[in-house]
Scaffold this motif. Structure first.
Motif, PDB file in Angstrom:
ATOM      1  N   SER A  14       0.798  -1.221   0.000  1.00  0.00           N
ATOM      2  CA  SER A  14       0.000   0.000   0.000  1.00  0.00           C
ATOM      3  C   SER A  14       0.833   1.274   0.000  1.00  0.00           C
ATOM      4  CB  SER A  14      -0.962  -0.002   1.199  1.00  0.00           C
ATOM      5  OG  SER A  14      -0.234   0.108   2.405  1.00  0.00           O
ATOM      6  N   SER A  15       2.033   1.198  -0.559  1.00  0.00           N
ATOM      7  CA  SER A  15       2.786   2.445  -0.724  1.00  0.00           C
ATOM      8  C   SER A  15       3.761   2.327  -1.884  1.00  0.00           C
ATOM      9  CB  SER A  15       3.546   2.787   0.564  1.00  0.00           C
ATOM     10  OG  SER A  15       4.577   1.854   0.774  1.00  0.00           O
ATOM     11  N   ARG A  16       4.177   3.445  -2.333  1.00  0.00           N
ATOM     12  CA  ARG A  16       5.107   3.516  -3.470  1.00  0.00           C
ATOM     13  C   ARG A  16       5.849   4.833  -3.348  1.00  0.00           C
ATOM     14  NH1 ARG A  16       3.971   2.045  -9.617  1.00  0.00           N
ATOM     15  NH2 ARG A  16       6.038   2.597 -10.365  1.00  0.00           N
ATOM     16  N   ASP A 361      -1.581  -4.918 -10.437  1.00  0.00           N
ATOM     17  CA  ASP A 361      -0.620  -3.828 -10.291  1.00  0.00           C
ATOM     18  C   ASP A 361       0.480  -4.221  -9.303  1.00  0.00           C
ATOM     19  OD1 ASP A 361      -1.481  -3.334  -7.678  1.00  0.00           O
ATOM     20  OD2 ASP A 361      -2.757  -1.653  -8.254  1.00  0.00           O
ATOM     21  N   HIS A 363       1.220  -3.251  -6.404  1.00  0.00           N
ATOM     22  CA  HIS A 363       0.850  -3.390  -4.999  1.00  0.00           C
ATOM     23  C   HIS A 363       0.132  -4.710  -4.746  1.00  0.00           C
ATOM     24  CE1 HIS A 363       2.158   0.696  -4.685  1.00  0.00           C
ATOM     25  NE2 HIS A 363       1.394   0.989  -5.723  1.00  0.00           N
ATOM     26  N   ARG A 375       0.198 -11.636   6.621  1.00  0.00           N
ATOM     27  CA  ARG A 375      -0.899 -11.223   7.501  1.00  0.00           C
ATOM     28  C   ARG A 375      -1.799 -12.389   7.872  1.00  0.00           C
ATOM     29  NH1 ARG A 375      -3.753  -6.080   5.040  1.00  0.00           N
ATOM     30  NH2 ARG A 375      -5.133  -6.478   6.822  1.00  0.00           N
TER      31      ARG A 375
ATOM     32  N   THR B  12      -0.719   1.599   8.450  1.00  0.00           N
ATOM     33  CA  THR B  12      -1.226   1.752   7.084  1.00  0.00           C
ATOM     34  C   THR B  12      -1.960   0.467   6.722  1.00  0.00           C
ATOM     35  OG1 THR B  12       0.589   0.782   5.822  1.00  0.00           O
ATOM     36  CG2 THR B  12       0.871   3.075   6.542  1.00  0.00           C
ATOM     37  N   ALA B  13      -2.412   0.415   5.494  1.00  0.00           N
ATOM     38  CA  ALA B  13      -3.118  -0.786   5.060  1.00  0.00           C
ATOM     39  C   ALA B  13      -2.214  -1.997   5.131  1.00  0.00           C
ATOM     40  CB  ALA B  13      -3.637  -0.602   3.636  1.00  0.00           C
ATOM     41  N   ARG B 364      -7.254  -3.477   7.589  1.00  0.00           N
ATOM     42  CA  ARG B 364      -8.421  -3.484   6.695  1.00  0.00           C
ATOM     43  C   ARG B 364      -9.233  -2.203   6.888  1.00  0.00           C
ATOM     44  NH1 ARG B 364     -10.187  -3.271   2.978  1.00  0.00           N
ATOM     45  NH2 ARG B 364     -11.893  -4.334   1.948  1.00  0.00           N
ATOM     46  N   THR B 371      -6.983   3.790   1.899  1.00  0.00           N
ATOM     47  CA  THR B 371      -6.069   3.350   0.849  1.00  0.00           C
ATOM     48  C   THR B 371      -6.796   2.881  -0.403  1.00  0.00           C
ATOM     49  OG1 THR B 371      -4.758   2.524   2.692  1.00  0.00           O
ATOM     50  CG2 THR B 371      -4.011   1.969   0.463  1.00  0.00           C
ATOM     51  N   ARG B 375      -6.609   4.206  -4.095  1.00  0.00           N
ATOM     52  CA  ARG B 375      -6.044   3.417  -5.195  1.00  0.00           C
ATOM     53  C   ARG B 375      -7.033   3.268  -6.336  1.00  0.00           C
ATOM     54  NH1 ARG B 375      -3.458  -1.917  -2.828  1.00  0.00           N
ATOM     55  NH2 ARG B 375      -3.265  -2.346  -5.061  1.00  0.00           N
ATOM     56  N   PHE B 380      -3.877   7.688  -5.228  1.00  0.00           N
ATOM     57  CA  PHE B 380      -2.752   7.000  -4.619  1.00  0.00           C
ATOM     58  C   PHE B 380      -1.526   7.134  -5.503  1.00  0.00           C
ATOM     59  CE2 PHE B 380      -0.243   3.149  -4.207  1.00  0.00           C
ATOM     60  CZ  PHE B 380      -0.128   2.991  -2.834  1.00  0.00           C
ATOM     61  N   PRO B 381      -0.315   7.232  -4.964  1.00  0.00           N
ATOM     62  CA  PRO B 381       0.045   7.182  -3.550  1.00  0.00           C
ATOM     63  C   PRO B 381       0.111   8.558  -2.896  1.00  0.00           C
ATOM     64  CG  PRO B 381       2.016   7.010  -4.875  1.00  0.00           C
ATOM     65  CD  PRO B 381       0.870   7.196  -5.829  1.00  0.00           C
ATOM     66  N   THR B 385      -1.972   6.680   1.967  1.00  0.00           N
ATOM     67  CA  THR B 385      -0.965   5.918   2.689  1.00  0.00           C
ATOM     68  C   THR B 385       0.002   6.861   3.382  1.00  0.00           C
ATOM     69  OG1 THR B 385       0.496   4.004   2.525  1.00  0.00           O
ATOM     70  CG2 THR B 385       0.712   5.678   0.797  1.00  0.00           C
TER      71      THR B 385
END
Lengths: 460, 460, 460, 460
Positions: A14-16, A361, A363, A375, B12-13, B364, B371, B375, B380-381, B385
């Motif tokens: 969830s990040s870039r 994608d 992510h 998770r 974060t997610a 979640r 997020t 997205r 995003f990003p 995030t």
């Protein structure tokens, strides 16, 4: 000892962002736009590269004795291959015989791994018998050993299969302990009966394997498992889902309000049953259970993966040589050891065909192959993401590298590759495990005993 | 000007870590275990707090004229309420009349928002007519205006409804432009006919609203939309899914290989049709479309949300006063302005009932409320995030705060709360938007014109 | 004048016995093991033969003007062919233009038939526009004209298609009048758009017709129709169901508690899309809507027919010459007149492939091709069974006769047969209509104006 | 000896006519508008009456030992009650213990019935164990004993339940022999586990029985059975289907192309679970498996029955006294003998609530309660219809008679009626079995040993 990964583009589920990562000891301690390396700091140049969290393979076999033979990898070979492919942690299945005590089996699997794997690893606990003594051992295994996932087989009649009552009790125990139950969803009796029927009809070539486990058999197994999971309100993880029929069954359960996690395998996304129909017994290389399906199934799996209805992508890594092992079944497909190797190629293939192929994608790629397994199985946030405080399991990915898969050059201990000759774009340039550099410019450089068993939290 | 958020636990997610966040100007530039604040740096103490990325509400109405009245919020009131609730960015719907040019409607909505919102915002473009001129305008709107999502209504006969041909063409255009199509899935004719039938049978109280839009009507709309999306192989986003029937229809499409993103609303997770049946016209407060459903629907939505089959949670924020607006329909439910306010409460309610209620985990929660909307809709990003390089939209969350929801204390410009008297745990202690402190100790402190329109990337 | 059918084995939908049948005037008056013919009684020897009630074709076009041409049969040719095939009564569709009054269309169709058909016939009333005036006419048509079934088209955009509101009102009117509503279930807009797309892509050969109406289009139409029928709690009859997708949709409705009657066509049971792919424009002979499907669809239809989930088998008889009519679409499949001839062959084909092929038993054969259409459409018990008091519409069936279908020998006024060269076992040796011998030893012997319009009872 | 039924209106599954029926010996020999009785002919006046074929109950228990007690009827009491209710033939289940040989069980059941029933009867053969010896016996039983239907239980763990392999083999054997397999579709393990759970939670009143067998348990059983039937391509008959969930599962199989016959019971059409919740242990009278369901299930079953998706209506007649038997379970619902009496009331109830209630027509009534059971189980055309050559099993039905159901007046040997006090319209005025008058003006007049075992043809 400290380590700086400099100039890369960090990609998590969830990040870039373009940032440097600084690691001290085994841990990531700083993420910032620009970090000046202190003296004695090892610097990995990542400019032009993507930096991923170490990938996690949720479905692996290394020590895998079967009635007729034993899979070829050791933790050394499998772990090395995993790392070269960007996978820094894998979860192997402990599979007791029906008469064996779970704790004894755990010791056997532990002994096979301890001090022998360069990559980190954990275990799922398969349950092949359920009684009061087993329940007691499982409670201990979950609460004290950090093994928080169970595996049940609805398939493999009179061998690994559990009864309906056992299934019900296992799911109930899992719910109470916060463990999650993984299921191999194929109806055991149907498989057994169809196998006999095919064999006695002289249909013994590898291609007939498919017909002993048609999609209906997986659909029935899936429904059956989810029925019991619903009764127990227990979290359900469907292993290696392969077909639209099974996907539809799982989605029907979701539509009724059930929580379902689904795993597919890299081979189900890329291969289909035509491979198992290759002439000259070549098809045997592709014999696994559930079997490879139709092209239309592949495409449905990609869609469900993209939208998150399928959570994870594993390998079910199970390396049996073509010569000397697969050919045990030359005259009878039921004797072909089941499984494909893949621990080395999963990430590359998913990147090439998934990300570059426009199907998922970046992510979702990281999520399905690293974060989500971490998770669901309680490795997170130690594994599965890039963050301050996490294990410094990092993959510096060269997105421009081009290569070709071949058994001649792979590192798994198996004499063939299901993807022989396939073109690949991208590779793990550098790989670290808990701060230690294990792969450098695509070559293994780490100590072979670096890996450790990772205890996991209940996640159910 | 720089800002340091110190001592919080970043969520974060896909990550969870104790770290400090350093922001320069509008941007996050450093994340590290311990950051020493430079001189002149504003420090927000976050010890004992969670730090979330600013939340994103994907489904909001602010300027909302209806045939009989206009919703009460301005961007100032709605944006302030959003920020106090932790939402730093929302996406509003531009809704042209059928005879209006999209570009003209866009100007109207733009003018209503520009310089008036304290929070960041973007627009979805509703399409209520499709022809060559509209198509041309839409191409421009997507490629040059940064508005990369379309909205279609299968409901609202002779008003917003699009025809099957229009729907088909819109989905095709969306695919070509990389835009995503959002649908309100209820069969327009059925709603209209059922309404008339109920009204002429004297069934005019708010409770009858439900029977003018039973789950079958939403199921039919959902199938219809997904049928055309499949024909066009276009990405499909189902707005405000409310019922098991519609969920099952969507999951059936997934089972056949279709990519589907689903949004539900906070009210569908927490309220049910018994609210719309409250006596003394109180039910009117809960009249919206689709309507609140049964308890069993709520529980199915939570499960699907937890496992990721439902992607996002929005509000469909639509604030109409009980006195003076909702009561336009005192004698006829069809005249009750549809919608519930919620932009201020979504995050708190989802945290209290979702996270603390054990229905979804923290990641979640962030994913569904921040997020994932970011997205899916191309924010995003920059939004969605916490990472180096992202907008410094941050929420320092006090997980121990306890309070009570009330129209007497809320900041939305509406005279009632659907959640009057509900207990809440957790609140946004500090909120920043692009590095600027907007909420401090739960009070609004920012300039009311801080918000900006955020152009979005194609994400389809 | 009396008639004795002597020595046959009587087969009805629910009986099977060796008995003689005695008819006086137009009516069956006695059934007994042995009846001695009185003087002047015509005796038809039926020893070794089966005796069936006259077959009823529920779905026939005779007078069928289309935008480009008109089907070739007259009632004389169609009726003669019907009788030679064992069909003693057929129901034709009156199809008003959208701007035409139903009563005027009825007069047109009536005039085309009156005094010209050797077989009995009735009419379904297609509704292509719904308003107060139409409703009034329909009430009269049902209550006074004995036309108790409506037909709606969800297909044929801007031509026959009804809107959702019209559909809803028609179903409501039908329920109130005790009429039954027949639907052509394909989404009109989708068909139109897919056609244009195929044509503009140069895909103009007959084989592309299929892709303009894939099973999903029929599935959507089926769901859409059943959705409105459920809202109105109106009886629903799905015309010419062709695919598993549509069958599954209908069965899903049954599973939810909806009453659904389903018709399939003889061609859907016997032919598949490979026929429409025949080279040299031969495929045009097989162009119809919905189109011929896959082999797997055929087999599912047989199963559902056998178990009674599909009620009836019709023909959708629509005879267009290959030379001069079908070839209007030589350069563009959308110009090929839709439809196959079949009124002469339905019974023989269903007997040969259904009964002798072991797919349905003799009673289901009679039921699907005679009794069930008669019951559903209110012709029963005058038509559709063998009983004292019923019309003496009888078919003495030679089960051993073998022949070959050919356009060279058939009696329909069309220059090709879709079944050219197919082998057939069994034929109608004698056929009576209301006591009058019309076919003798397989040759037509009756007066061409013997047929009468049969008014029907409400059956809904 | 001959018999004339004069002046009635004959109703079969597919005919309706005013005619006289003349019987010689055991057989119908003539049907005609007017038959003059020869001398010595017994004449039954039927003017104003309907004449039906004798009804056939496909699902009956008479000799029914359970682990704790034995059902109360003898063939004399059950047969008499059957006849008074219009049922002239019933099919009872032979149920061997798992260790018993089928042929021995058959002898036991045969002995209990032979010479003791006034009505005709046949047997279904339950299979509770499958091995080579059983298979051999079954071949003989089908081919030489005229018992052409098998029964399998997916329920009743460790008692009647068959394993998956047994199920598969039984279905295969059935297909080869032309027999049909009937299944009790509930998952045995789930029932057992839910029972234990409820009991140990102190939930022991009759109302909890429902929760030990919720619809999901029946749905799973139904899918499981149909999965194996599909694998074997064997005809499948689902016994006593009770719920929408199971109906939907069966219809999903139909949609995929499977042939499925479904039976429901009169009690599932008329009663619901509120009866099993009656206070003071009254609910025990309504304890059966599967249990009574919701009102919505009832209505779905009626619709499916009307349209023919459900084929037959039986009773699962199982008479246990309230005092002395049902009350074995006063402290524990799992000890309540399962089952309701019904053989006497089925036809009356179906006529009153089905035909007069407007839910099914007269022909479907006869079909579901007589013809269809006779056809599916190979009694047809000897039983199940009115035709020359058939057994003279006839019911002269007084459609105007009004009465009230009561245990005080019924003839079954059981001390309560589930329908106590219910009003009924219509009764069997005269009933004949093979030409012998057994019921006259509603009173039993026949010899109690008139009934015979009826061997059946393979119908699969």
């Amino acid at each position: 000892m400290s380590l700086l990964i400099q100039g890369g583009e960090l990609i998590t589920a969830s990040s870039r962002s373009r940032a440097d990562i600084y690691c001290e000891g085994e841990t990531i301690t700083r993420i910032a736009a620009h970090i000046t390396p202190p003296p004695d700091c090892e610097v990995l140049p990542a400019r032009g590269c993507l930096v991923f969290p170490g990938f996690v393979d949720p479905h692996v076999h290394v020590y895998l004795p079967t009635p007729s033979t034993t899979a070829k990898d050791t933790h050394e070979s499998a772990g090395k291959a995993a790392l070269l492919g960007g996978t820094t942690c894998y979860i192997e299945f402990v599979i007791p015989a029906r008469t064996e005590e779970p704790r004894d089996a755990l010791e056997t699997w532990r002994a096979a791994a301890a001090g022998r794997s360069p990559a980190d690893y954990s275990f799922h606990m398969a349950i092949t018998r359920y009684d009061a003594s087993v329940a007691e051992q499982l409670e201990h295994i979950v609460s004290s050993e950090g093994i928080t996932s169970f595996k049940v087989h609805l398939a493999y009649k009179d061998y690994l299969e559990v009864s309906d009552s056992e299934l019900y009790h296992i799911l109930g125990l899992a719910r109470r302990l916060g463990a999650i139950t993984i299921a191999h969803c194929e109806n055991a009796a149907a498989v057994e009966l169809l196998r006999r029927q095919l064999v006695s009809a002289g249909r013994r070539a590898p291609r007939w394997h498919y017909y002993s486990r048609p999609p209906e058999v997986e659909e029935e197994g899936t429904r059956h498992f989810l029925f019991f999971a619903a009764l127990q309100q227990a979290p359900a993880y469907i292993a290696h889902l392969s077909s639209r029929a099974a996907l539809a069954a799982a989605m029907q359960a979701v539509g009724k309000g059930q929580r379902v996690w689904i795993e597919t395998l890299i081979q189900f996304l890329l291969l289909d049953k035509s491979y198992a129909e290759l002439p000259d017994f070549e098809g045997a290389k592709y014999v696994m259970s559930p079997p490879l399906r139709e092209k239309e199934d592949r495409s449905a799996l990609w869609s469900a993966l993209a939208a998150g209805n399928i959570s994870t992508v594993g390998t079910d890594h199970a390396p049996f040589d073509f010569h000397g092992q697969k050919d045990l079944g030359r005259d009878d497909f039921t004797r072909i050891p089941n499984g494909l190797p893949g621990i080395e190629e999963r990430v590359k293939l998913l990147y090439t065909h998934g990300v570059l192929g426009g199907r998922i994608d970046l992510h979702r790629f990281v999520d399905a192959a690293s974060t989500r397994p971490a998770r669901i199985f309680g490795l997170f946030p130690r594994k599965g993401t890039i963050q301050v405080g996490a294990d410094a399991d990092l993959v510096v990915w060269n997105p421009d590298w081009q290569g070709t898969i071949s058994a001649a050059t792979h590192h798994m201990n198996v004499d063939y590759s299901p993807y022989e000759g396939w073109k690949i774009t991208g590779r793990a340039e550098y790989v670290t495990v808990r701060g230690r550099l294990m792969v450098e410019k695509g070559r293994f450089v780490g100590p072979v005993d670096h890996g450790r068993f990772i205890g996991r939290n209940p996640s159910g």
